[in-house]
Motif scaffolding. Sequence first.
Motif, mmCIF file in Angstrom:
data_model
loop_
_atom_site.group_PDB
_atom_site.id
_atom_site.type_symbol
_atom_site.label_atom_id
_atom_site.label_comp_id
_atom_site.label_asym_id
_atom_site.label_seq_id
_atom_site.Cartn_x
_atom_site.Cartn_y
_atom_site.Cartn_z
ATOM 1 N N GLU A 379 0.832 -1.206 0.000
ATOM 2 C CA GLU A 379 0.000 0.000 0.000
ATOM 3 C C GLU A 379 0.864 1.253 0.000
ATOM 4 O O GLU A 379 0.499 2.274 -0.606
ATOM 5 N N ASP A 380 2.040 1.167 0.636
ATOM 6 C CA ASP A 380 2.947 2.323 0.645
ATOM 7 C C ASP A 380 3.480 2.632 -0.749
ATOM 8 O O ASP A 380 3.579 3.798 -1.144
ATOM 9 N N VAL A 381 3.867 1.587 -1.493
ATOM 10 C CA VAL A 381 4.533 1.819 -2.783
ATOM 11 C C VAL A 381 3.569 1.839 -3.958
ATOM 12 O O VAL A 381 3.848 2.443 -5.001
ATOM 13 N N LEU A 382 2.407 1.169 -3.813
ATOM 14 C CA LEU A 382 1.407 1.160 -4.879
ATOM 15 C C LEU A 382 0.025 1.049 -4.238
ATOM 16 O O LEU A 382 -0.528 -0.046 -4.083
ATOM 17 N N PRO A 383 -0.544 2.178 -3.847
ATOM 18 C CA PRO A 383 -1.858 2.143 -3.199
ATOM 19 C C PRO A 383 -2.915 1.481 -4.081
ATOM 20 O O PRO A 383 -2.865 1.569 -5.313
ATOM 21 N N ARG A 384 -3.845 0.838 -3.421
ATOM 22 C CA ARG A 384 -4.924 0.167 -4.142
ATOM 23 C C ARG A 384 -5.672 1.143 -5.041
ATOM 24 O O ARG A 384 -6.040 0.797 -6.185
ATOM 25 N N ARG A 385 -5.876 2.357 -4.560
ATOM 26 C CA ARG A 385 -6.614 3.346 -5.360
ATOM 27 C C ARG A 385 -5.844 3.697 -6.633
ATOM 28 O O ARG A 385 -6.457 4.033 -7.662
ATOM 29 N N ASP A 386 -4.498 3.626 -6.581
ATOM 30 C CA ASP A 386 -3.708 3.935 -7.773
ATOM 31 C C ASP A 386 -3.878 2.850 -8.844
ATOM 32 O O ASP A 386 -3.852 3.141 -10.045
ATOM 33 N N VAL A 387 -4.019 1.604 -8.417
ATOM 34 C CA VAL A 387 -4.271 0.523 -9.375
ATOM 35 C C VAL A 387 -5.625 0.716 -10.034
ATOM 36 O O VAL A 387 -5.767 0.589 -11.257
ATOM 37 N N ASP A 388 -6.634 1.041 -9.234
ATOM 38 C CA ASP A 388 -7.964 1.300 -9.791
ATOM 39 C C ASP A 388 -7.944 2.495 -10.743
ATOM 40 O O ASP A 388 -8.586 2.483 -11.805
ATOM 41 N N ALA A 389 -7.177 3.540 -10.369
ATOM 42 C CA ALA A 389 -7.087 4.721 -11.226
ATOM 43 C C ALA A 389 -6.356 4.402 -12.531
ATOM 44 O O ALA A 389 -6.739 4.902 -13.602
ATOM 45 N N ALA A 390 -5.313 3.574 -12.444
ATOM 46 C CA ALA A 390 -4.579 3.188 -13.652
ATOM 47 C C ALA A 390 -5.477 2.387 -14.593
ATOM 48 O O ALA A 390 -5.415 2.541 -15.821
ATOM 49 N N TYR A 391 -6.314 1.526 -14.021
ATOM 50 C CA TYR A 391 -7.259 0.764 -14.848
ATOM 51 C C TYR A 391 -8.237 1.710 -15.546
ATOM 52 O O TYR A 391 -8.481 1.588 -16.761
ATOM 53 N N ALA A 392 -8.778 2.657 -14.799
ATOM 54 C CA ALA A 392 -9.724 3.602 -15.380
ATOM 55 C C ALA A 392 -9.069 4.431 -16.479
ATOM 56 O O ALA A 392 -9.704 4.755 -17.493
ATOM 57 N N ALA A 393 -7.790 4.780 -16.290
ATOM 58 C CA ALA A 393 -7.086 5.560 -17.307
ATOM 59 C C ALA A 393 -6.780 4.721 -18.542
ATOM 60 O O ALA A 393 -6.761 5.245 -19.665
ATOM 61 N N TRP A 394 -6.510 3.434 -18.327
ATOM 62 C CA TRP A 394 -6.153 2.568 -19.458
ATOM 63 C C TRP A 394 -7.352 2.208 -20.327
ATOM 64 O O TRP A 394 -7.237 2.130 -21.557
ATOM 65 N N LEU A 395 -8.497 1.969 -19.718
ATOM 66 C CA LEU A 395 -9.623 1.384 -20.434
ATOM 67 C C LEU A 395 -9.994 2.154 -21.702
ATOM 68 O O LEU A 395 -10.246 1.527 -22.744
ATOM 69 N N PRO A 396 -10.029 3.501 -21.695
ATOM 70 C CA PRO A 396 -10.342 4.193 -22.953
ATOM 71 C C PRO A 396 -9.301 3.959 -24.046
ATOM 72 O O PRO A 396 -9.603 4.122 -25.237
ATOM 73 N N HIS A 397 -8.074 3.594 -23.652
ATOM 74 C CA HIS A 397 -7.015 3.355 -24.633
ATOM 75 C C HIS A 397 -7.049 1.938 -25.181
ATOM 76 O O HIS A 397 -6.313 1.626 -26.125
ATOM 77 N N ALA A 398 -7.877 1.069 -24.599
ATOM 78 C CA ALA A 398 -7.936 -0.316 -25.060
ATOM 79 C C ALA A 398 -8.441 -0.415 -26.492
ATOM 80 O O ALA A 398 -8.141 -1.386 -27.203
#
Length: 657
Positions: A379-398
């Motif tokens: 959680e310190d190095v890669l918060p769960r919210r950052d993974v969710d945010a990265a997914y949301a950012a990626w999906l339009p690029h799929a």
Amino acid sequence: MVIVTTIRRDVLTLPAADLGPSNPLPPLLTLDEAHRIDERDREGLPRDMARQIGYEPLHSVLPERIRDGYGRARIPRELDAVVIENDRLRATVLPGLGGRIVSLLHKPTERELLYRNPVVQPACFALNGAWFSGGIEWNIGATGHTTLSCSPLHAARVPAPDGGEMLRLWEWERLRDLPFQVDLWLPDGSDFLYVGVRVRNPHERPAPVYWWSNIAVPEERRVLAPADEAWHFGYERRLRRIPVPSYDDADRTYPLNSHFPADFFYEVPDGQRRWIAAVDEAGDALVQTSTDLLRGRKLFVWGSGPGGRRWQEWLTEPGTGGYCEIQAGLARTQLEHVRLEAESEFSWLEAYGPLTVGAEAAHGEDWAAARAEAESRLEDVLPRRDVDAAYAAWLPHADTDPGEVLAVGSGWGALEVLRSAHKLPGTPFEESTLGEAQAPWLELLRTGAFPEPRRVGPPGETLVAPHWRDMLETAPAVPLAEYHLGVAQWHAGDSAQAVRSWERALELAPSLWPLLRCLAVADAQAGNRERAADRYVEAFDDLCRERRDSGEVWTAATTALGREAVEALLAVRRTRQARSVWERLGSGTRARGRFRLIEAQLLLAEGDVSAARAVFDEGFEVADLREGAEVMSQVWARLTDDPLPARYEFRMRPPTD
């Protein structure tokens, strides 16, 4: 100085065995799949797990072919690679071998995060045979290793969510008839490789989906996951719920504490962050985490027993370190398939990177504390919210169209897109990828007739999906169309109609052996082993008359049919005819390890125990020995009461009475 993320072509030179030709006989029966459970264990399973275990299990690997033409002679070979790199990580991908990530290097510490196999040695672990160990592999299709393990994927550059570039891998998975994509990118300055995955169902019917990302890591690790229970599955085919970390007086989160190979599917509670980590004695780890759709987490171990150690040697160079696998999948276990509704998709994001945890806590006896330590550091190095945010950012690029093409896969996706006019933004299957294998099916699509071959040779691959079967049923009933129709009908479970199609084709076919072989399989499955043996003899005789040369294609056909014929004849104790088939095989074929084992079985059937024992004493290697196979020990037990020599010890479960 910050190094901007780059994607570049490269060449990786490794000792590798030649994959050889595919088996030209259609796989009417599935390979013996070890991942089935005893019916007694179905009672008491969670309702959703029981339903998904029973949901459309695989019955054959059609339309794929079995890949069993490889050996064990390795020479340095140049493998096309794609390297993704920023100032923190370097990932090396082999698009020609299933898109495998063979290396993930953490540059600041110069630490390889994966188990990096120093060789490429195929072995019979994939659903269709050839597979190799190491790195990160993408398993789609059905329970087991994907049929794409040693096949090329399409690859291209695509704009990444952060404005840089990402590598897109994509293909048409033929067992379930589904397109998929894997997008890999490294944000500048990131210690984590992001992987966006999408599986689409463009059809008007639901489809069963299977996905597991398998990560090989050195086995001298402790594996941590957010679970207090696991489903244990061994090669005795029993599934049982056990506590984590300790079971049967041993801490099973250490791979070498198990004696036999086994799977541990962790029961990750709903709402819990999805992650798994392999931690060394100093507290350095590889961690994998994901968005919540990728529900399952698993540890696979080879164990410390002689069978597991022999397999470890078999898959790499002697003297190199062993590995285990940490995995992530769509379901709790790999025995399940998940329903994907019509015209819909599954998508998720994974992240892979280094993690440093307190070694004392990670390796302590307090399991809750060990888990909490790893999850807190993650959680310190890669918060769960950052993974969710990265997914949301990626999906339009799929859906973004690929740019520069870096590798080309098969033409089967292009054929399906032409047939159906599927709209698949982001994963183009261009007509330029159509090749010789697709040519007769393209003609069937465009003209309604399946072309007769221009030259004599083994029949090509059969497409078995309902829409292709429908086209074959309305096509003119020429022999080759009837042959393919029979294979498609067999795959659909209509064995009686398949036999009628093959028998009709026999009346006019210039080439009889492919039809006779299919009819022999049908006879054997119906319990008529004597007639099956008769038809195998006829088929082999016809093939020997028709064979045009000693090239790769004809040799592969003779090898495959000869093996099946000898085994069928031995099953009904017709040893003289089995010997006749054996003697007509080429000397190179008879020298292969698989056929040395068959020779020992033939000698045993002839009553010459000492000569059969001599075959074992001289030594041989069965390159395509199947995962979980016990034929070596079974034949040895018929020869002698002596202990099984270590070189033949591949047993993956306790002895059975």
